[in-house]
Scaffold this motif. Structure first.
Motif, PDB file in Angstrom:
ATOM      1  N   UNK A 150     -30.144   0.449  37.208  1.00 40.98           N
ATOM      2  CA  UNK A 150     -28.907   1.196  37.436  1.00 40.98           C
ATOM      3  C   UNK A 150     -27.791   0.649  36.558  1.00 40.98           C
ATOM      4  N   UNK A 151     -27.686  -0.687  36.462  1.00 47.75           N
ATOM      5  CA  UNK A 151     -26.650  -1.290  35.623  1.00 47.75           C
ATOM      6  C   UNK A 151     -26.840  -0.897  34.157  1.00 47.75           C
ATOM      7  N   UNK A 152     -28.052  -0.862  33.685  1.00 48.92           N
ATOM      8  CA  UNK A 152     -28.316  -0.464  32.303  1.00 48.92           C
ATOM      9  C   UNK A 152     -27.925   0.994  32.073  1.00 48.92           C
ATOM     10  N   UNK A 153     -28.174   1.843  33.058  1.00 44.51           N
ATOM     11  CA  UNK A 153     -27.781   3.249  32.956  1.00 44.51           C
ATOM     12  C   UNK A 153     -26.265   3.380  32.878  1.00 44.51           C
ATOM     13  N   UNK A 154     -25.569   2.636  33.736  1.00 42.73           N
ATOM     14  CA  UNK A 154     -24.106   2.674  33.741  1.00 42.73           C
ATOM     15  C   UNK A 154     -23.558   2.188  32.396  1.00 42.73           C
ATOM     16  N   UNK A 155     -24.117   1.113  31.880  1.00 42.87           N
ATOM     17  CA  UNK A 155     -23.621   0.529  30.637  1.00 42.87           C
ATOM     18  C   UNK A 155     -23.776   1.479  29.450  1.00 42.87           C
ATOM     19  N   UNK A 156     -24.700   2.420  29.530  1.00 42.43           N
ATOM     20  CA  UNK A 156     -24.885   3.391  28.440  1.00 42.43           C
ATOM     21  C   UNK A 156     -23.877   4.530  28.490  1.00 42.43           C
ATOM     22  N   UNK A 157     -23.079   4.594  29.546  1.00 45.45           N
ATOM     23  CA  UNK A 157     -22.117   5.685  29.678  1.00 45.45           C
ATOM     24  C   UNK A 157     -21.070   5.612  28.564  1.00 45.45           C
ATOM     25  N   UNK A 158     -20.804   6.709  27.870  1.00 50.59           N
ATOM     26  CA  UNK A 158     -19.797   6.682  26.807  1.00 50.59           C
ATOM     27  C   UNK A 158     -18.368   6.592  27.327  1.00 50.59           C
ATOM     28  N   UNK A 159     -18.187   6.727  28.636  1.00 51.39           N
ATOM     29  CA  UNK A 159     -16.841   6.763  29.202  1.00 51.39           C
ATOM     30  C   UNK A 159     -16.479   5.488  29.955  1.00 51.39           C
ATOM     31  N   UNK A 160     -17.220   4.407  29.696  1.00 48.63           N
ATOM     32  CA  UNK A 160     -16.844   3.138  30.305  1.00 48.63           C
ATOM     33  C   UNK A 160     -15.495   2.690  29.752  1.00 48.63           C
ATOM     34  N   UNK A 161     -14.646   2.213  30.639  1.00 51.02           N
ATOM     35  CA  UNK A 161     -13.295   1.821  30.258  1.00 51.02           C
ATOM     36  C   UNK A 161     -13.295   0.462  29.542  1.00 51.02           C
ATOM     37  N   UNK A 162     -12.234   0.208  28.780  1.00 48.58           N
ATOM     38  CA  UNK A 162     -12.145  -1.049  28.048  1.00 48.58           C
ATOM     39  C   UNK A 162     -11.150  -2.031  28.667  1.00 48.58           C
ATOM     40  N   UNK A 163     -10.128  -1.539  29.386  1.00 47.57           N
ATOM     41  CA  UNK A 163      -9.148  -2.476  29.948  1.00 47.57           C
ATOM     42  C   UNK A 163      -8.695  -2.094  31.350  1.00 47.57           C
ATOM     43  N   UNK A 164      -9.416  -1.220  32.014  1.00 48.85           N
ATOM     44  CA  UNK A 164      -9.140  -0.892  33.418  1.00 48.85           C
ATOM     45  C   UNK A 164     -10.209  -1.513  34.311  1.00 48.85           C
ATOM     46  N   UNK A 165      -9.832  -1.808  35.556  1.00 53.30           N
ATOM     47  CA  UNK A 165     -10.802  -2.273  36.545  1.00 53.30           C
ATOM     48  C   UNK A 165     -11.721  -1.118  36.893  1.00 53.30           C
ATOM     49  N   UNK A 166     -13.035  -1.364  36.809  1.00 53.81           N
ATOM     50  CA  UNK A 166     -14.036  -0.339  37.101  1.00 53.81           C
ATOM     51  C   UNK A 166     -15.236  -1.009  37.764  1.00 53.81           C
TER      52      UNK A 166
END
Length: 490
Positions: free
Chosen positions: A23-39
């Motif tokens: 699941x973590x690997x799937x999430x990490x592939x998301x193109x919309x992961x934020x760079x400086x917000x808490x997520x």
């Protein structure tokens, strides 16, 4: 996918490590992961909880269902920071594994007491008939970061005349006494808040319902918060069930405030009209705290309940807003990004132009994660503004309409759509000859501060990877434009 009740109430402790890794690997592939917000690392994040300063650090917890982008059994997840900017994941803080919170550790708040951080939260429990029985519980964190729950609730039942929608205690101390307001629903299905008091955080007394000038304002008031700024009382809450009215109340649920001082002895508050805290698409359930230097800081959930988001397909949902400093000026609540965020600023670029019924781009003005401050002086233009995250087919548009006297945020063409049933445009009134937009843009979000925090628009956007353009425009006449941009990250 459709999640069954059984899946929603599956605990992370019952999931194989290999499945969590996948699941973590799937999430990490998301193109919309934020760079400086808490997520969230995985799954769904919602309400900020327990926001406080303790033992030399800021502590911020949030509601978390780790196994997917749905509202399942909730944990408290812990993040901490020394500067309100760089946040460190500290792991699960409260697990819903006791009778007092068997079906979820719901929202609550934090306060320092006896050299420890006391966390007061709602334990969601259900009986065999699936009837909810909310409990108000305490967990205590020591200086080493170890958190222990008390085994019995400090408030074990809902008072008469209120339903089981009874949650989200916010605690403060006043004249040596602890007080907690709790969001509630009357048995006639209208929203309100109630007040409790305690001498020691252990024994709590029901003081009564807080009497306001909003006796029938929605069907539930969630995530209440009360505090003072320069002796001015501020009451924040998130009412559900408010109908749209002009430019107001177009999200599924709202968050807002009234100004007025709460009399804890009579449980009354004489207050101003209700005002929305944020005019954008994605803002809910905010919580505030006081910094050691006396500033009042607010963080909100950058999302809404019961709304699907494009990241759902990637195994995660939502983030938190950037911290904002709250002041009261000329009878208005003003929100500004905390000054500490200036430490994120990277390469600086500046530009200026006279725009005459045209759209312009500036060299080096592009990107997916940046801060941008742009000021417009309107000469005779009908409108002016900025387009961000632009490619041939996509753009997010911020406009000042000088004819209608409105600021307009349009995400009609921002990329993958979000909750279009609630519209793709948000606006607010502004009568000004000069307009300043301060933007914090991240991979999948926009936080817009208008005229030094007079109004704020918070919105998720989900553009394609190649949407990096920034454009400035004036329509129907002339406007002067000056812009400063800083890179963030990368």
């Amino acid at each position: 996918m459709q999640w069954t009740t059984e899946q929603r109430y599956t605990r992370i402790e019952d999931i194989a490590e290999k499945d969590l890794t996948a699941l973590k690997e799937k999430v990490d592939r998301s193109p919309w992961r934020q760079t400086y917000h808490i997520q969230p690392e995985t799954g769904l994040l919602n309400d900020p909880n327990g926001f406080s300063f303790y033992n030399g650090e800021y502590h911020l917890f949030y509601q978390w269902f780790p196994l997917g982008p749905v509202h399942g059994i909730k944990y408290w997840y812990h993040t901490k920071s020394k500067d309100l900017v760089h946040w460190e994941n500290a792991g699960i803080a409260i697990r819903p594994n006791d009778d007092i919170d068997s079906h979820g550790a719901y929202s609550g708040s934090g306060i320092e007491h006896n050299g420890q951080l006391y966390l007061m939260y709602t334990g969601n429990t259900r009986d065999d008939q699936w009837v909810r029985h909310p409990k108000q519980n305490i967990a205590v964190m020591d200086e080493k970061g170890v958190i222990e729950k008390w085994k019995t609730p400090v408030i074990d039942h809902v008072p008469d005349d209120y339903t089981d929608h009874f949650r989200d205690p916010k605690v403060w101390k006043e004249n040596g006494t602890f007080y907690a307001i709790i969001g509630a629903q009357r048995t006639d299905k209208t929203g309100c808040v109630v007040l409790y008091s305690s001498p020691d955080m252990e024994k709590w007394t029901f003081e009564g319902e807080i009497k306001t000038g909003l006796p029938r304002f929605g069907y539930m008031w969630e995530c209440p918060d009360y505090f003072t700024v320069d002796d001015q009382g501020v009451f924040i809450f998130s009412p559900q069930g408010i109908a749209p009215d002009g430019d107001h109340y177009h999200n599924i649920y709202q968050s807002g405030y009234v100004l007025g001082n709460l009399d804890v002895h009579t449980q009354t508050i004489q207050h101003s009209d209700f005002h929305e805290l944020d005019r954008g698409f994605d803002f809910y359930a905010p919580q505030t705290m006081e910094t050691p230097d006396g500033r009042r800081i607010m963080v909100g959930w950058m999302g809404l309940p019961e709304i699907a988001y494009p990241t759902d397909a990637h195994g995660w949902a939502h983030c938190l807003t950037l911290p904002r400093e709250i002041t009261i000026e000329n009878g208005r609540l003003i929100q500004r990004p905390v000054r500490e965020l200036q430490s994120l600023r990277g390469i600086q670029m500046e530009a200026a132009a006279e725009l005459s019924n045209e759209t312009k781009t500036f060299d080096s003005f592009s990107g997916t994660s940046f801060e941008l401050i742009c000021s417009f002086t309107i000469h005779d233009a009908a409108s002016c503004g900025i387009e961000i995250r632009v490619n041939e087919n996509e753009k997010t548009v911020i406009t000042y309409d000088a004819v209608q006297k409105k600021v307009i945020l349009d995400r009609t063409f921002s990329g993958s759509p979000v909750s279009t049933d609630y519209g793709t445009v948000r606006s607010c009134h502004l009568d000004a000859e000069c307009v300043t937009f301060q933007l914090f843009v991240d991979s999948s979000s926009l936080e817009l501060f208008v005229n030094d925090g007079l109004d704020v628009f918070t919105s998720r956007i989900f553009p394609s990877d190649d949407c990096t353009g920034i454009r400035f425009f004036a329509s129907g006449g002339r406007a002067s434009c000056r812009a400063v941009k800083w890179t963030i990250g990368g």
